[in-house]
Design an enzyme around this catalytic site. Structure first.
Site, PDB file in Angstrom:
ATOM      1  N   GLU A 413      32.122 -39.770 -49.777  1.00 11.41           N
ATOM      2  CA  GLU A 413      31.753 -38.426 -50.233  1.00 11.41           C
ATOM      3  C   GLU A 413      30.392 -38.370 -50.926  1.00 11.41           C
ATOM      4  O   GLU A 413      30.192 -37.592 -51.854  1.00 11.41           O
ATOM      5  CB  GLU A 413      32.843 -37.850 -51.144  1.00 11.41           C
ATOM      6  CG  GLU A 413      34.166 -37.636 -50.420  1.00 11.41           C
ATOM      7  CD  GLU A 413      35.229 -36.949 -51.272  1.00 11.41           C
ATOM      8  OE1 GLU A 413      35.022 -36.832 -52.499  1.00 11.41           O
ATOM      9  OE2 GLU A 413      36.253 -36.530 -50.708  1.00 11.41           O
ATOM     10  N   GLU A 515      40.227 -39.462 -45.622  1.00  3.06           N
ATOM     11  CA  GLU A 515      40.947 -39.105 -46.853  1.00  3.06           C
ATOM     12  C   GLU A 515      41.625 -37.766 -46.605  1.00  3.06           C
ATOM     13  O   GLU A 515      40.977 -36.802 -46.207  1.00  3.06           O
ATOM     14  CB  GLU A 515      39.987 -39.020 -48.039  1.00  3.06           C
ATOM     15  CG  GLU A 515      40.677 -38.886 -49.387  1.00  3.06           C
ATOM     16  CD  GLU A 515      39.686 -39.058 -50.536  1.00  3.06           C
ATOM     17  OE1 GLU A 515      38.879 -40.027 -50.484  1.00  3.06           O
ATOM     18  OE2 GLU A 515      39.689 -38.238 -51.459  1.00  3.06           O
TER      19      GLU A 515
END
Length: 798
Positions: A413, A515
């Protein structure tokens, strides 16, 4: 096998014992004659943060636990007769900003708290007299992570002794592969000579399956003084046993260096023959078998143990994941301990080995609670420019022989919109994350593509046998800047809506969920699309940090709580992932809110409610049909085929007794689960997963302490304070109750239970005998358990 005199060859000494520790800064503590008499004696691994205390003045991001500065010192001797040998000190992990000295000589520093590192100490050793090694750990920026890190020398330390000609640390690189009916091991062995003259040596590589030698390669050569040399070779095996998730067959490559007189060095490396294939249309293949990655993300702590997690605890956790039906793990978001990868090799897990959570620009770390108040931006970004390529290199060199590792992940991320990078595309109608708009005050995201290419090139330099991936928070943004294009396999974090869009636009892209949330819909996006390789749930285990407002100390996102107890969501996922027939019962009060995620979080595995209270009974199962019975009276049979949400629900009024679910396939009972109405707390019961330990200062017994009624039924509502008395050759490492709001001292001898139970970790000492542990609680019967601590060579260990 060539007979090896270990005294003349390599030795690896456990260097964990006999250290002294001081919490705080200590001026000149690296000096030999520094007075450390009043310092505390500790064994490693050691995490001082978990010793607390919890306090709201610390950061929610790291679990409201302290950081600070700490010093470690150890005195040791090496015989004068070993003055011609070479010595290395090897640290598996120190969090963070470590500085190391030996006899006042600075060896170096390492900002990264997760990557293993080593120093040669031979030139600075006082052979035949006392030596002092000193380590300063500076975690004064305690809010430098989005999750709990721990502080200190929290992993193993080893002292490695070699001859002057030796195989370098991480100097064996194997590439096992399959070709027709043959297994082929290509290998590179990196040697170094610190001798003053040219030396004639022979390098022998032997391949073993268990204790049987099945292949050998031998080459003789000369190595020049003070030079390094890479020796290449290969060994072929007919009809090898393959490494697979169900049968993780391992071989051992023994690399030996000898001269005309003796064996100089020997290194053993576990390997596995397996074939990985990643396909843009059909997903992931292992040894030719198409399969979905049923993965979880995992942080490195273990509740009351903090970051100093023993191998036995890791082993137990991995066993719980296997039972779930999980076959893959993403190391979030850093290098794990070597023990973890060794266990994954043995148990048959597929691992994404992740390196970074942030690159050049820092992310937000919350202080007062997640998304509350003003964050700070301390973190690894401060060191990225100078250290990233070194840290990435060392992680790959250390881990690249493990068959469990299927991908390298260079980031998590780092493209999160506006935390920290921004881009104009956030202002377009294509952006589903409507709250994030382009902010020209923030670092421009265009830089991410360049960084990604640099990191990928480092990976390929040291291992070109696995793809490079990353977990993208904004595929939309990363598609525009070259970040996604730099990857071999692209991970999508919480972006199931983007799968079909990007598969159509980039048909050659290999896609998976790196995720994901727990919803059934997120899993359906995997199983209904051949091209999606799998998913990685956030998370497998609850973890300290990333917490809400104090006193909330940990994230509650896991399938399994901090004490290793399986939450209802675990059983729902097991019903989706496991091939073994399972049944689970959860009960909730009738609510108007039917939100899917909340429904699972609000169900409870107990049968103690108000008389005649209207309840919803939810059963998770993978059986064809389930019958629910209350006090042996059937409440009806429901079929899984009629439950698109994979939940079987009954509405009923509470009546004390036994609630039982019976699962059947083809009319045959294959699984059952029951809940019993419990009475008042009457006694403590201990369930042990190990009643015999070896006298090695390492083995762990997991003791689950249950508050039970007089019939032995768990009292789910009980939160009694439980005390522990311990004697004999064992010690208490900690007690964990998994109550997110419990900020009690983790290191004393008492802890409140939560939902009727807690977990105690008991560790063996280095002497044999019987360890006695007594658990007691006011007003109810106590419980005693005896653990045998036996000789190291005892083979019959439970």
């Amino acid at each position: 096998m060539i007979p090896i005199n270990k005294e003349l060859s390599r030795s690896v000494e456990n260097f964990n014992y006999g250290w002294k520790f001081f919490k705080g800064d200590a001026i000149n503590a690296y000096q030999i004659n520094y007075n450390d008499e009043n310092w505390r004696e500790v064994d490693l691994p050691h995490d001082w943060s978990i010793e607390g205390p919890f306090d709201k003045k610390w950061a929610s991001s790291t679990g409201y636990l302290p950081g600070g500065i700490g010093w470690y010192r150890k005195r040791f001797k090496i015989a004068k007769s070993d003055s011609d040998r070479r010595y290395f000190i090897y640290f598996e992990g120190v969090y963070n900003n470590s500085q190391v000295w030996i006899n006042e000589k600075s060896l170096g520093e390492r900002p990264n708290g997760y990557v293993s590192f080593y120093y040669e100490i031979s030139p600075y050793i006082n052979f035949g007299s006392e030596n002092v090694i000193a380590v300063k750990v500076n975690h004064s920026k305690y809010a430098d992570s989005r999750w709990y890190t721990g502080s200190g020398i929290y992993r193993n330390v080893k002292l490695i002794k070699t001859n002057a000609i030796y195989i370098k640390p991480w100097g064996v690189y194997t590439r096992p592969h399959l070709k027709s009916n043959k297994g082929i091991v290509d290998f590179d062995i990196t040697l170094k000579s610190e001798k003053a003259t040219v030396s004639s040596i022979t390098v022998i590589n032997e391949l073993y399956y268990h204790k049987e030698i099945i292949g050998q390669n031998e080459v003789s050569l000369e190595i020049k003084s003070n030079k390094e040399l890479i020796v290449n070779g290969k060994i072929e095996v007919e009809n090898p046993k393959v490494w697979d998730i169900d049968s993780p067959e391992l071989y051992t490559l023994v690399s030996i260096v000898k001269d005309e007189k003796q064996v100089l060095d020997e290194v053993e490396t576990s390997i596995g023959f397996r074939v990985l294939r990643f396909d843009a249309k059909f997903g992931f293949f292992l040894n030719g078998r198409n399969m979905k990655l049923k993965g979880i993300c995992m942080h490195h702590d273990a509740g009351c143990l903090g970051a100093a997690v023993p191998r036995d605890v890791l082993n137990n956790r991995l066993s719980v994941l296997k039972e779930l039906g999980c076959n893959a793990i993403r190391t979030s978001h850093n290098a794990f301990a070597p023990d973890f990868y060794e266990l994954c090799d043995k148990k048959g897990f597929l691992v994404i080995d992740e390196v970074f959570d942030e690159w050049e620009a820092p992310k937000k770390k919350w202080i007062k609670g997640w998304n509350i108040g003003e964050p700070v931006k301390d973190g690894y970004a401060e060191y990225f420019k100078d250290w990233a390529k070194i840290d990435l290199r060392d992680q790959i060199l250390r881990d690249r022989n493990h068959p469990c590792i299927i991908m390298w992940s260079i980031g998590n991320e780092v493209d999160y919109p506006n935390d920290p990078y921004s881009h104009e595309i956030l202002n377009t109608e294509k952006n589903p994350q409507t709250s994030a708009k382009f902010d020209n005050r923030l670092p421009y995201a265009g830089r991410l593509g360049e960084i990604a290419k640099d990191l990928v090139s480092v990976v390929k330099k040291f291992d070109n046998n696995r793809p490079v991936t990353a977990g993208l928070a904004s595929a939309l943004m990363s598609n525009e800047i070259g970040y996604a294009d730099a990857l071999d396999v692209v991970g999508y974090n919480y972006q199931e809506y983007q799968y079909n869009v990007d598969h159509a636009k980039y048909p050659e892209r290999i896609i998976y969920g790196s995720e994901n949330g727990m919803t059934l819909q997120a899993w359906q996006a995997v199983i209904e699309n051949n091209y999606v390789m799998g998913q990685f749930l956030w998370t497998g285990f609850e973890y300290l940090g990333e917490a809400a407002k104090y006193p909330m100390r940990n994230s509650i996102s896991g399938l399994i709580d901090l004490a290793g107890h399986k939450k209802p969501e675990y059983f729902f996922r097991q019903s989706l992932w496991s091939d073994k027939p399972i049944v689970f019962i959860g009960v909730s009060e009738q609510r108007k809110n039917k939100n899917y995620i909340r429904a699972h979080q609000n169900i409870h595995p107990h049968w103690n409610w108000s008389n005649n209270q209207l309840l919803k009974v939810t059963v998770f199962s993978n059986c064809q049909e389930v019958e629910l019975c209350l006090n042996n009276t059937s409440m009806g049979i429901k079929r899984l085929a009629d439950a698109p949400e994979r939940e079987l629900n009954w509405n009923t009024n509470f009546k004390a007794g036994e609630l039982r679910a019976i699962g059947r396939n083809n009319g045959k009972v294959v699984a059952s689960y029951k809940l019993d109405t419990a009475g008042e707390p009457n006694q403590l019961i201990v369930r042990s997963y190990k009643v015999k330990l070896r006298a090695n200062n390492q083995d762990i017994a997991h003791l689950e302490v249950i508050i039970a009624d007089e019939k032995g039924f768990l009292v789910y509502s009980a939160n009694n304070k439980i005390s522990c008395q311990i004697s004999g050759p064992v010690r208490l490492l900690g007690m964990e109750d998994a109550n997110v709001k419990n900020t009690e001292n983790y290191k004393d001898l008492e802890q409140n239970a939560f939902k009727g139970r807690l977990l105690a970790y008991i560790q063996s000492l280095n002497r044999t005998g019987k360890g006695t542990i007594v658990f007691s609680s006011s007003g109810i019967k106590s419980c005693k358990i005896v653990i045998d601590v036996v000789e190291m060579n005892e083979s019959n260990i439970d």
